[in-house]
Design a protein around this motif. Structure first.
Motif, PDB file in Angstrom:
ATOM      1  N   HIS A  65       0.864  -1.178   0.000  1.00  0.00           N
ATOM      2  CA  HIS A  65       0.000   0.000   0.000  1.00  0.00           C
ATOM      3  C   HIS A  65       0.901   1.229   0.000  1.00  0.00           C
ATOM      4  O   HIS A  65       1.767   1.371   0.869  1.00  0.00           O
ATOM      5  N   PHE A  66       0.709   2.098  -0.975  1.00  0.00           N
ATOM      6  CA  PHE A  66       1.462   3.336  -1.090  1.00  0.00           C
ATOM      7  C   PHE A  66       0.537   4.477  -0.681  1.00  0.00           C
ATOM      8  O   PHE A  66      -0.548   4.622  -1.243  1.00  0.00           O
ATOM      9  N   ILE A  67       0.960   5.282   0.266  1.00  0.00           N
ATOM     10  CA  ILE A  67       0.126   6.376   0.738  1.00  0.00           C
ATOM     11  C   ILE A  67       0.402   7.604  -0.124  1.00  0.00           C
ATOM     12  O   ILE A  67       1.521   8.125  -0.133  1.00  0.00           O
ATOM     13  N   ALA A  68      -0.610   8.036  -0.866  1.00  0.00           N
ATOM     14  CA  ALA A  68      -0.473   9.184  -1.757  1.00  0.00           C
ATOM     15  C   ALA A  68      -0.907  10.479  -1.080  1.00  0.00           C
ATOM     16  O   ALA A  68      -0.363  11.546  -1.363  1.00  0.00           O
ATOM     17  N   ARG A  69      -1.887  10.389  -0.186  1.00  0.00           N
ATOM     18  CA  ARG A  69      -2.392  11.556   0.539  1.00  0.00           C
ATOM     19  C   ARG A  69      -2.850  11.121   1.911  1.00  0.00           C
ATOM     20  O   ARG A  69      -3.242   9.976   2.111  1.00  0.00           O
ATOM     21  N   GLY A  70      -2.808  12.031   2.848  1.00  0.00           N
ATOM     22  CA  GLY A  70      -3.310  11.749   4.179  1.00  0.00           C
ATOM     23  C   GLY A  70      -2.298  10.996   5.025  1.00  0.00           C
ATOM     24  O   GLY A  70      -1.100  11.040   4.762  1.00  0.00           O
ATOM     25  N   SER A  71      -2.802  10.323   6.049  1.00  0.00           N
ATOM     26  CA  SER A  71      -1.920   9.588   6.953  1.00  0.00           C
ATOM     27  C   SER A  71      -2.614   8.326   7.450  1.00  0.00           C
ATOM     28  O   SER A  71      -3.828   8.208   7.383  1.00  0.00           O
ATOM     29  N   VAL A  72      -1.811   7.401   7.935  1.00  0.00           N
ATOM     30  CA  VAL A  72      -2.294   6.133   8.474  1.00  0.00           C
ATOM     31  C   VAL A  72      -1.658   5.942   9.842  1.00  0.00           C
ATOM     32  O   VAL A  72      -0.433   6.072   9.987  1.00  0.00           O
ATOM     33  N   GLU A  73      -2.474   5.651  10.829  1.00  0.00           N
ATOM     34  CA  GLU A  73      -1.960   5.360  12.161  1.00  0.00           C
ATOM     35  C   GLU A  73      -1.790   3.858  12.314  1.00  0.00           C
ATOM     36  O   GLU A  73      -2.672   3.085  11.951  1.00  0.00           O
ATOM     37  N   ILE A  74      -0.654   3.454  12.863  1.00  0.00           N
ATOM     38  CA  ILE A  74      -0.396   2.055  13.191  1.00  0.00           C
ATOM     39  C   ILE A  74      -0.697   1.914  14.685  1.00  0.00           C
ATOM     40  O   ILE A  74      -0.032   2.550  15.509  1.00  0.00           O
ATOM     41  N   LEU A  75      -1.706   1.109  15.007  1.00  0.00           N
ATOM     42  CA  LEU A  75      -2.140   0.964  16.391  1.00  0.00           C
ATOM     43  C   LEU A  75      -1.809  -0.414  16.941  1.00  0.00           C
ATOM     44  O   LEU A  75      -1.862  -1.405  16.216  1.00  0.00           O
ATOM     45  N   LYS A  76      -1.516  -0.459  18.231  1.00  0.00           N
ATOM     46  CA  LYS A  76      -1.366  -1.710  18.950  1.00  0.00           C
ATOM     47  C   LYS A  76      -2.041  -1.513  20.297  1.00  0.00           C
ATOM     48  O   LYS A  76      -1.646  -0.638  21.070  1.00  0.00           O
ATOM     49  N   ASP A  77      -3.081  -2.307  20.540  1.00  0.00           N
ATOM     50  CA  ASP A  77      -3.875  -2.174  21.770  1.00  0.00           C
ATOM     51  C   ASP A  77      -4.368  -0.735  21.950  1.00  0.00           C
ATOM     52  O   ASP A  77      -4.240  -0.142  23.030  1.00  0.00           O
ATOM     53  N   ASP A  78      -4.894  -0.151  20.884  1.00  0.00           N
ATOM     54  CA  ASP A  78      -5.426   1.219  20.875  1.00  0.00           C
ATOM     55  C   ASP A  78      -4.392   2.299  21.177  1.00  0.00           C
ATOM     56  O   ASP A  78      -4.739   3.439  21.486  1.00  0.00           O
ATOM     57  N   MET A  79      -3.118   1.964  21.091  1.00  0.00           N
ATOM     58  CA  MET A  79      -2.050   2.946  21.294  1.00  0.00           C
ATOM     59  C   MET A  79      -1.355   3.193  19.957  1.00  0.00           C
ATOM     60  O   MET A  79      -1.030   2.243  19.238  1.00  0.00           O
ATOM     61  N   VAL A  80      -1.146   4.459  19.593  1.00  0.00           N
ATOM     62  CA  VAL A  80      -0.500   4.804  18.328  1.00  0.00           C
ATOM     63  C   VAL A  80       0.983   4.458  18.418  1.00  0.00           C
ATOM     64  O   VAL A  80       1.707   4.992  19.258  1.00  0.00           O
ATOM     65  N   MET A  81       1.424   3.543  17.552  1.00  0.00           N
ATOM     66  CA  MET A  81       2.822   3.110  17.524  1.00  0.00           C
ATOM     67  C   MET A  81       3.615   3.886  16.462  1.00  0.00           C
ATOM     68  O   MET A  81       4.819   4.062  16.596  1.00  0.00           O
ATOM     69  N   ILE A  83       2.927   6.775  12.793  1.00  0.00           N
ATOM     70  CA  ILE A  83       2.042   7.462  11.851  1.00  0.00           C
ATOM     71  C   ILE A  83       2.759   7.507  10.514  1.00  0.00           C
ATOM     72  O   ILE A  83       3.876   8.022  10.410  1.00  0.00           O
ATOM     73  N   LEU A  84       2.136   6.938   9.507  1.00  0.00           N
ATOM     74  CA  LEU A  84       2.683   6.936   8.156  1.00  0.00           C
ATOM     75  C   LEU A  84       1.998   8.034   7.351  1.00  0.00           C
ATOM     76  O   LEU A  84       0.815   8.311   7.557  1.00  0.00           O
ATOM     77  N   GLY A  85       2.734   8.634   6.421  1.00  0.00           N
ATOM     78  CA  GLY A  85       2.175   9.714   5.620  1.00  0.00           C
ATOM     79  C   GLY A  85       2.526   9.576   4.155  1.00  0.00           C
ATOM     80  O   GLY A  85       2.955   8.512   3.698  1.00  0.00           O
ATOM     81  N   LYS A  86       2.362  10.674   3.440  1.00  0.00           N
ATOM     82  CA  LYS A  86       2.583  10.720   2.000  1.00  0.00           C
ATOM     83  C   LYS A  86       3.912  10.057   1.624  1.00  0.00           C
ATOM     84  O   LYS A  86       4.931  10.309   2.248  1.00  0.00           O
ATOM     85  N   ASP A  87       3.858   9.218   0.617  1.00  0.00           N
ATOM     86  CA  ASP A  87       5.001   8.479   0.055  1.00  0.00           C
ATOM     87  C   ASP A  87       5.517   7.354   0.951  1.00  0.00           C
ATOM     88  O   ASP A  87       6.513   6.716   0.619  1.00  0.00           O
ATOM     89  N   ASP A  88       4.852   7.080   2.081  1.00  0.00           N
ATOM     90  CA  ASP A  88       5.219   5.914   2.887  1.00  0.00           C
ATOM     91  C   ASP A  88       4.561   4.661   2.306  1.00  0.00           C
ATOM     92  O   ASP A  88       3.573   4.752   1.570  1.00  0.00           O
ATOM     93  N   ILE A  89       5.104   3.505   2.658  1.00  0.00           N
ATOM     94  CA  ILE A  89       4.640   2.223   2.131  1.00  0.00           C
ATOM     95  C   ILE A  89       4.412   1.267   3.294  1.00  0.00           C
ATOM     96  O   ILE A  89       5.190   1.246   4.242  1.00  0.00           O
ATOM     97  N   PHE A  90       3.339   0.470   3.206  1.00  0.00           N
ATOM     98  CA  PHE A  90       3.154  -0.606   4.184  1.00  0.00           C
ATOM     99  C   PHE A  90       2.501  -1.783   3.490  1.00  0.00           C
ATOM    100  O   PHE A  90       1.950  -1.661   2.405  1.00  0.00           O
ATOM    101  N   GLY A  91       2.619  -2.960   4.100  1.00  0.00           N
ATOM    102  CA  GLY A  91       2.017  -4.162   3.537  1.00  0.00           C
ATOM    103  C   GLY A  91       3.009  -5.290   3.496  1.00  0.00           C
ATOM    104  O   GLY A  91       3.965  -5.331   4.271  1.00  0.00           O
ATOM    105  N   GLU A  92       2.788  -6.211   2.577  1.00  0.00           N
ATOM    106  CA  GLU A  92       3.623  -7.398   2.448  1.00  0.00           C
ATOM    107  C   GLU A  92       5.071  -7.009   2.161  1.00  0.00           C
ATOM    108  O   GLU A  92       5.335  -6.103   1.382  1.00  0.00           O
ATOM    109  N   ASN A  93       6.006  -7.685   2.790  1.00  0.00           N
ATOM    110  CA  ASN A  93       7.421  -7.438   2.562  1.00  0.00           C
ATOM    111  C   ASN A  93       7.882  -8.228   1.340  1.00  0.00           C
ATOM    112  O   ASN A  93       8.001  -9.452   1.403  1.00  0.00           O
ATOM    113  N   PRO A  94       8.172  -7.556   0.213  1.00  0.00           N
ATOM    114  CA  PRO A  94       8.568  -8.277  -1.004  1.00  0.00           C
ATOM    115  C   PRO A  94       9.932  -8.939  -0.881  1.00  0.00           C
ATOM    116  O   PRO A  94      10.273  -9.805  -1.686  1.00  0.00           O
ATOM    117  N   LEU A  95      10.726  -8.575   0.110  1.00  0.00           N
ATOM    118  CA  LEU A  95      12.063  -9.161   0.249  1.00  0.00           C
ATOM    119  C   LEU A  95      12.006 -10.542   0.900  1.00  0.00           C
ATOM    120  O   LEU A  95      13.040 -11.203   1.030  1.00  0.00           O
TER     121      LEU A  95
END
Length: 99
Positions: A65-81, A83-95
């Motif tokens: 997943h490539f973030i083009a706009r906005g932000s994504v919070e990564i949560l663990k037990d309702d705690m923000v671990m 924050i990803l933003g524009k041009d950040d990537i998350f998802g399956e590790n291709p390596l």
């Protein structure tokens, strides 16, 4: 609508629509124009409203997943671990795979 056009026109349109991501993301910096053209045809655009859950812990991820706009919070037990933003990537590790 896009499927009704010839393949070469579809590729031109997809390349134009994804040009910011392809030009600004370091993951694509060494890619040839042909590779970028082919990749742009495989992208899917997704919009998520604030507060929406995109991935749950333990989900099987089948892509990046490539973030083009906005932000994504990564949560663990309702705690923000993180924050990803524009041009950040998350998802399956291709390596993880040899090919």
């Amino acid at each position: 609508v896009l499927k009704g056009f010839p393949d070469c026109l579809q590729a031109d349109i997809c390349l134009h629509l994804n040009r910011n991501l392809l030009n600004n993301c370091a993951a694509f910096s060494a890619s040839s124009p042909g590779c970028l053209r082919a990749l742009s045809m495989r992208f899917r655009t997704t919009h998520a409203p604030p507060g929406d859950t995109l991935v749950h812990r333990g989900d099987v991820l089948s892509g990046l997943h490539f973030i083009a706009r906005g932000s994504v919070e990564i949560l663990k037990d309702d705690m923000v671990m993180a924050i990803l933003g524009k041009d950040d990537i998350f998802g399956e590790n291709p390596l993880l795979y040899d090919n």
